[in-house]
Design an enzyme around this catalytic site. Structure first.
Site, mmCIF file in Angstrom:
data_model
loop_
_atom_site.group_PDB
_atom_site.id
_atom_site.type_symbol
_atom_site.label_atom_id
_atom_site.label_comp_id
_atom_site.label_asym_id
_atom_site.label_seq_id
_atom_site.Cartn_x
_atom_site.Cartn_y
_atom_site.Cartn_z
ATOM 1 N N LEU A 1 9.455 27.722 59.909
ATOM 2 C CA LEU A 1 9.894 26.981 58.719
ATOM 3 C C LEU A 1 9.325 25.576 58.873
ATOM 4 C CD1 LEU A 1 13.673 28.010 58.435
ATOM 5 C CD2 LEU A 1 11.770 28.799 57.015
ATOM 6 N N ASP A 2 8.979 24.946 57.758
ATOM 7 C CA ASP A 2 8.461 23.577 57.822
ATOM 8 C C ASP A 2 9.524 22.637 58.388
ATOM 9 O OD1 ASP A 2 6.201 24.514 56.570
ATOM 10 O OD2 ASP A 2 6.847 23.871 54.563
ATOM 11 N N ILE A 3 9.082 21.495 58.848
ATOM 12 C CA ILE A 3 10.019 20.537 59.458
ATOM 13 C C ILE A 3 11.145 20.146 58.499
ATOM 14 C CG2 ILE A 3 8.552 18.511 58.924
ATOM 15 C CD1 ILE A 3 9.525 17.417 61.732
#
Ligand code: URA
Length: 242
Positions: A102-104
């Site tokens: 998942l993106d930051i």
């Protein structure tokens, strides 16, 4: 398996520390005090006790984390906190890793496990596992967008532009005055920034993104961001192929 390895894997310390516990006579195997760290035990059959308490060994561990924003879904990083930094020391012993990325700034469901086979089954593009997200979008999402997501969108890529597989876009609410929408979207691929890029392709921006489901596993909404819990037997069974 060696006794010292079993104890280290069940969280009783490093191999060196558990050797000392064994030498000090704290371990019983089937009622007899064990003395040798190299003694062989069958964790499924032998009754192994530490200070009188029976220990149980599970080869695989499975956790559900509600990933908070600001943390990266990698196993190590020199700058940012990683999702592994959110686990307690005893839960790190069996070296779980995040299943997919998942993106930051994305929150929500992240599975952590040391079961490489399940990781492959959930992340291999060939398996086309459902991933469902809730998002707040800048802009008014329309039925035209729903049709475009269903049809597939052309996304630019470093190697070759590609067409996304049909995605199910569901409009939850639209606020025309604020120029914002709430949606759920289900995708079957896991390309880099995929949801954000799909909205960018229809001229809109993702303001907030949260994964709420992977295959048949839904995010446990009682878990606050940053918290995790083991998966139940039932949840593990349902994630595996029949
Ligand atoms: N799509 C994105 O754009 N970001 C994520 O973190 C997951 C899916």
């Amino acid at each position: 398996m060696r006794l010292d390895k079993l104890l280290a894997h069940t969280g009783f310390g490093t191999r060196k520390e558990v050797k000392k516990i064994i030498k000090d006579g704290y371990i019983e195997i089937n009622g007899t005090i064990a003395k040798k760290p190299g003694e062989k035990v069958d964790p499924d059959k032998d009754d192994v006790r530490v200070g009188g308490q029976r220990i149980y060994y599970e080869e695989f561990v499975y956790f559900m984390l509600n990933k908070p924003a600001g943390v990266i879904s990698a196993t190590e990083d020199f700058i940012h906190e990683t999702v592994l930094d959110l686990l307690g020391p005893a839960d790190l012993v069996q070296e779980p890793h995040p299943v997919g990325r998942l993106d930051i700034d994305t929150e929500g469901l992240l599975i952590l496990t040391n079961d490489g086979q399940l990781t492959h089954q959930l992340t291999s593009p060939k398996k086309e596992v459902d991933k469902e997200y809730y998002a707040r979008i800048e802009g008014v999402v329309t039925e035209d967008d729903v049709a475009k997501f269903e049809e597939g969108l052309i996304l630019e890529d470093k190697e070759e532009d590609f067409k996304t597989r049909p995605a199910k876009l569901e409009i939850l609410s639209v606020d025309e005055e604020e120029n914002e929408s709430e949606i759920n979207v289900t995708i079957h691929e896991g390309k880099f920034h995929q949801v954000k890029r799909m909205f960018a392709a229809v001229g809109k921006e993702v303001l907030y993104l949260k994964r709420i489901r992977m295959k048949n596993l839904e995010l446990d909404e009682t878990l606050p961001p940053g918290e995790y819990r083991p998966l139940t037997e039932e949840e593990i069974k349902n994630l595996k192929p029949e």
